[in-house]
Design a protein around this motif. Structure first.
Motif, PDB file in Angstrom:
ATOM      1  N   LYS A 131       2.323  -3.579  -4.099  1.00  0.00           N
ATOM      2  CA  LYS A 131       1.879  -4.902  -3.675  1.00  0.00           C
ATOM      3  C   LYS A 131       3.088  -5.821  -3.512  1.00  0.00           C
ATOM      4  O   LYS A 131       4.123  -5.591  -4.134  1.00  0.00           O
ATOM      5  CB  LYS A 131       0.946  -5.487  -4.732  1.00  0.00           C
ATOM      6  CG  LYS A 131      -0.259  -4.630  -5.054  1.00  0.00           C
ATOM      7  CD  LYS A 131      -1.091  -5.238  -6.172  1.00  0.00           C
ATOM      8  CE  LYS A 131      -2.305  -4.370  -6.488  1.00  0.00           C
ATOM      9  NZ  LYS A 131      -3.142  -4.960  -7.572  1.00  0.00           N
ATOM     10  N   PRO A 132       2.963  -6.867  -2.703  1.00  0.00           N
ATOM     11  CA  PRO A 132       4.097  -7.790  -2.548  1.00  0.00           C
ATOM     12  C   PRO A 132       4.593  -8.348  -3.885  1.00  0.00           C
ATOM     13  O   PRO A 132       5.797  -8.580  -4.045  1.00  0.00           O
ATOM     14  CB  PRO A 132       3.514  -8.893  -1.661  1.00  0.00           C
ATOM     15  CG  PRO A 132       2.485  -8.192  -0.835  1.00  0.00           C
ATOM     16  CD  PRO A 132       1.873  -7.174  -1.764  1.00  0.00           C
ATOM     17  N   GLU A 133       3.702  -8.511  -4.837  1.00  0.00           N
ATOM     18  CA  GLU A 133       4.109  -9.042  -6.138  1.00  0.00           C
ATOM     19  C   GLU A 133       4.911  -8.034  -6.967  1.00  0.00           C
ATOM     20  O   GLU A 133       5.427  -8.374  -8.036  1.00  0.00           O
ATOM     21  CB  GLU A 133       2.917  -9.534  -6.951  1.00  0.00           C
ATOM     22  CG  GLU A 133       1.776  -8.559  -7.077  1.00  0.00           C
ATOM     23  CD  GLU A 133       0.696  -8.797  -6.030  1.00  0.00           C
ATOM     24  OE1 GLU A 133       1.023  -9.065  -4.863  1.00  0.00           O
ATOM     25  OE2 GLU A 133      -0.497  -8.692  -6.406  1.00  0.00           O
ATOM     26  N   THR A 179      18.002  -1.775  -9.072  1.00  0.00           N
ATOM     27  CA  THR A 179      17.740  -1.291  -7.730  1.00  0.00           C
ATOM     28  C   THR A 179      16.635  -2.170  -7.137  1.00  0.00           C
ATOM     29  O   THR A 179      15.613  -2.429  -7.791  1.00  0.00           O
ATOM     30  CB  THR A 179      17.350   0.196  -7.731  1.00  0.00           C
ATOM     31  OG1 THR A 179      17.187   0.658  -6.385  1.00  0.00           O
ATOM     32  CG2 THR A 179      16.082   0.488  -8.517  1.00  0.00           C
ATOM     33  N   GLN A 180      16.841  -2.609  -5.909  1.00  0.00           N
ATOM     34  CA  GLN A 180      15.920  -3.560  -5.279  1.00  0.00           C
ATOM     35  C   GLN A 180      14.704  -2.833  -4.706  1.00  0.00           C
ATOM     36  O   GLN A 180      14.846  -1.836  -3.989  1.00  0.00           O
ATOM     37  CB  GLN A 180      16.622  -4.331  -4.164  1.00  0.00           C
ATOM     38  CG  GLN A 180      15.734  -5.301  -3.408  1.00  0.00           C
ATOM     39  CD  GLN A 180      15.341  -6.510  -4.240  1.00  0.00           C
ATOM     40  OE1 GLN A 180      16.179  -7.109  -4.909  1.00  0.00           O
ATOM     41  NE2 GLN A 180      14.055  -6.881  -4.189  1.00  0.00           N
ATOM     42  N   VAL A 181      13.538  -3.366  -5.034  1.00  0.00           N
ATOM     43  CA  VAL A 181      12.288  -2.910  -4.419  1.00  0.00           C
ATOM     44  C   VAL A 181      11.670  -4.111  -3.719  1.00  0.00           C
ATOM     45  O   VAL A 181      11.429  -5.144  -4.343  1.00  0.00           O
ATOM     46  CB  VAL A 181      11.318  -2.344  -5.475  1.00  0.00           C
ATOM     47  CG1 VAL A 181       9.954  -2.079  -4.856  1.00  0.00           C
ATOM     48  CG2 VAL A 181      11.883  -1.070  -6.096  1.00  0.00           C
ATOM     49  N   THR A 182      11.439  -3.967  -2.426  1.00  0.00           N
ATOM     50  CA  THR A 182      10.846  -5.042  -1.644  1.00  0.00           C
ATOM     51  C   THR A 182       9.582  -4.519  -0.976  1.00  0.00           C
ATOM     52  O   THR A 182       9.624  -3.511  -0.276  1.00  0.00           O
ATOM     53  CB  THR A 182      11.816  -5.564  -0.585  1.00  0.00           C
ATOM     54  OG1 THR A 182      13.020  -6.004  -1.218  1.00  0.00           O
ATOM     55  CG2 THR A 182      11.201  -6.724   0.185  1.00  0.00           C
ATOM     56  N   VAL A 183       8.481  -5.215  -1.218  1.00  0.00           N
ATOM     57  CA  VAL A 183       7.198  -4.822  -0.652  1.00  0.00           C
ATOM     58  C   VAL A 183       6.756  -5.909   0.319  1.00  0.00           C
ATOM     59  O   VAL A 183       6.540  -7.057  -0.078  1.00  0.00           O
ATOM     60  CB  VAL A 183       6.136  -4.614  -1.740  1.00  0.00           C
ATOM     61  CG1 VAL A 183       4.843  -4.094  -1.130  1.00  0.00           C
ATOM     62  CG2 VAL A 183       6.644  -3.653  -2.811  1.00  0.00           C
ATOM     63  N   GLY A 214       0.797  -1.217   0.000  1.00  0.00           N
ATOM     64  CA  GLY A 214       0.000   0.000   0.000  1.00  0.00           C
ATOM     65  C   GLY A 214       0.829   1.266   0.000  1.00  0.00           C
ATOM     66  O   GLY A 214       0.288   2.363  -0.209  1.00  0.00           O
ATOM     67  N   GLY A 215       2.117   1.130   0.216  1.00  0.00           N
ATOM     68  CA  GLY A 215       2.996   2.286   0.256  1.00  0.00           C
ATOM     69  C   GLY A 215       3.455   2.719  -1.121  1.00  0.00           C
ATOM     70  O   GLY A 215       3.019   2.184  -2.153  1.00  0.00           O
ATOM     71  N   SER A 216       4.354   3.709  -1.135  1.00  0.00           N
ATOM     72  CA  SER A 216       4.828   4.298  -2.380  1.00  0.00           C
ATOM     73  C   SER A 216       6.348   4.411  -2.387  1.00  0.00           C
ATOM     74  O   SER A 216       6.982   4.537  -1.344  1.00  0.00           O
ATOM     75  CB  SER A 216       4.236   5.700  -2.578  1.00  0.00           C
ATOM     76  OG  SER A 216       2.830   5.668  -2.657  1.00  0.00           O
ATOM     77  N   LEU A 217       6.892   4.375  -3.582  1.00  0.00           N
ATOM     78  CA  LEU A 217       8.310   4.648  -3.809  1.00  0.00           C
ATOM     79  C   LEU A 217       8.439   5.361  -5.140  1.00  0.00           C
ATOM     80  O   LEU A 217       7.586   5.192  -6.025  1.00  0.00           O
ATOM     81  CB  LEU A 217       9.127   3.347  -3.873  1.00  0.00           C
ATOM     82  CG  LEU A 217       9.462   2.617  -2.582  1.00  0.00           C
ATOM     83  CD1 LEU A 217      10.130   1.287  -2.922  1.00  0.00           C
ATOM     84  CD2 LEU A 217      10.364   3.457  -1.693  1.00  0.00           C
ATOM     85  N   ARG A 218       9.504   6.137  -5.282  1.00  0.00           N
ATOM     86  CA  ARG A 218       9.797   6.746  -6.574  1.00  0.00           C
ATOM     87  C   ARG A 218      11.203   6.374  -6.996  1.00  0.00           C
ATOM     88  O   ARG A 218      12.166   6.623  -6.262  1.00  0.00           O
ATOM     89  CB  ARG A 218       9.656   8.266  -6.535  1.00  0.00           C
ATOM     90  CG  ARG A 218       9.757   8.883  -7.935  1.00  0.00           C
ATOM     91  CD  ARG A 218       9.533  10.368  -7.952  1.00  0.00           C
ATOM     92  NE  ARG A 218      10.726  11.111  -7.566  1.00  0.00           N
ATOM     93  CZ  ARG A 218      10.953  12.368  -7.925  1.00  0.00           C
ATOM     94  NH1 ARG A 218      10.086  13.017  -8.686  1.00  0.00           N
ATOM     95  NH2 ARG A 218      12.043  12.981  -7.515  1.00  0.00           N
ATOM     96  N   LEU A 219      11.301   5.784  -8.160  1.00  0.00           N
ATOM     97  CA  LEU A 219      12.596   5.460  -8.741  1.00  0.00           C
ATOM     98  C   LEU A 219      13.012   6.569  -9.693  1.00  0.00           C
ATOM     99  O   LEU A 219      12.170   7.166 -10.378  1.00  0.00           O
ATOM    100  CB  LEU A 219      12.533   4.133  -9.502  1.00  0.00           C
ATOM    101  CG  LEU A 219      12.046   2.912  -8.733  1.00  0.00           C
ATOM    102  CD1 LEU A 219      12.111   1.675  -9.623  1.00  0.00           C
ATOM    103  CD2 LEU A 219      12.826   2.705  -7.460  1.00  0.00           C
TER     104      LEU A 219
END
Length: 126
Positions: A86-88, A120-124, A14-19
Motif C-alpha cells: 500500500k502507499p502507506e 533500503t527505500q521502498v516506494t509504493v 497491490g504489488g510485491s517486493l522481497r527484502l
C-alpha cells in the motif's frame, strides 16, 4: 555482526517486493533480526522480527496478513516478503538486530540495537 540489506524499489499498490538481509561476522551472537521502517516525515517504527534460533515471528498490526518474515540460518539471511503493498508502506526499511533479548523482544525494540544495516527505500505508488 554486519548486516547488508537489499531488495527495495518502486512498485505499484497491490504489488510485491522481497527484502533480504544478509548477516556476516559473529552470527552466533544474534538473538533476533528484523525490520524497522521510517516513513517520510515520521519516526522509525517496528515492522517485523524473527528469533534467530527459535524462529518466533512478530508483526506490526499494520502489516499482518500481508508481510512474512523468514530466516535461512544456513545462508545467514533474513527475508521480508511484502505482498499487497500500500502507499502507506512507503518508507526506508532497515534491517536490524541484537544479541540481547532485553533490547528487542517481540515488537518492543530499543533505539540502541547492536546491529544495523543501511536502509533500503521502498516506494509504493497509488
Amino acid at each position: 555482526v554486519q548486516l547488508q540489506a537489499s531488495g527495495g524499489g518502486l512498485v505499484q499498490a497491490g504489488g510485491s517486493l522481497r527484502l533480504s538481509c544478509a548477516a556476516s561476522g559473529r552470527t552466533s551472537n544474534i538473538y533476533v533480526l528484523g525490520w524497522l521502517r521510517q516513513p517520510p516525515g515520521k519516526e522509525r517504527e517496528f515492522v517485523s522480527s524473527v528469533g534467530w534460533n527459535d524462529g518466533t515471528t512478530y508483526y506490526a498490526d499494520s502489516v499482518k496478513g500481508r508481510f512474512t518474515v523468514s530466516r535461512d540460518n544456513a545462508k545467514n539471511t533474513v527475508y521480508l516478503q511484502m505482498n499487497n503493498l500500500k502507499p502507506e508502506d512507503t518508507a526506508v526499511y532497515y534491517c536490524a538486530g541484537d544479541g540481547d533479548r532485553a533490547n528487542w523482544s517481540g515488537n518492543n525494540w530499543s533505539a540502541g540495537l547492536d546491529y544495523w544495516g543501511k536502509g533500503t527505500q521502498v516506494t509504493v505508488s497509488s
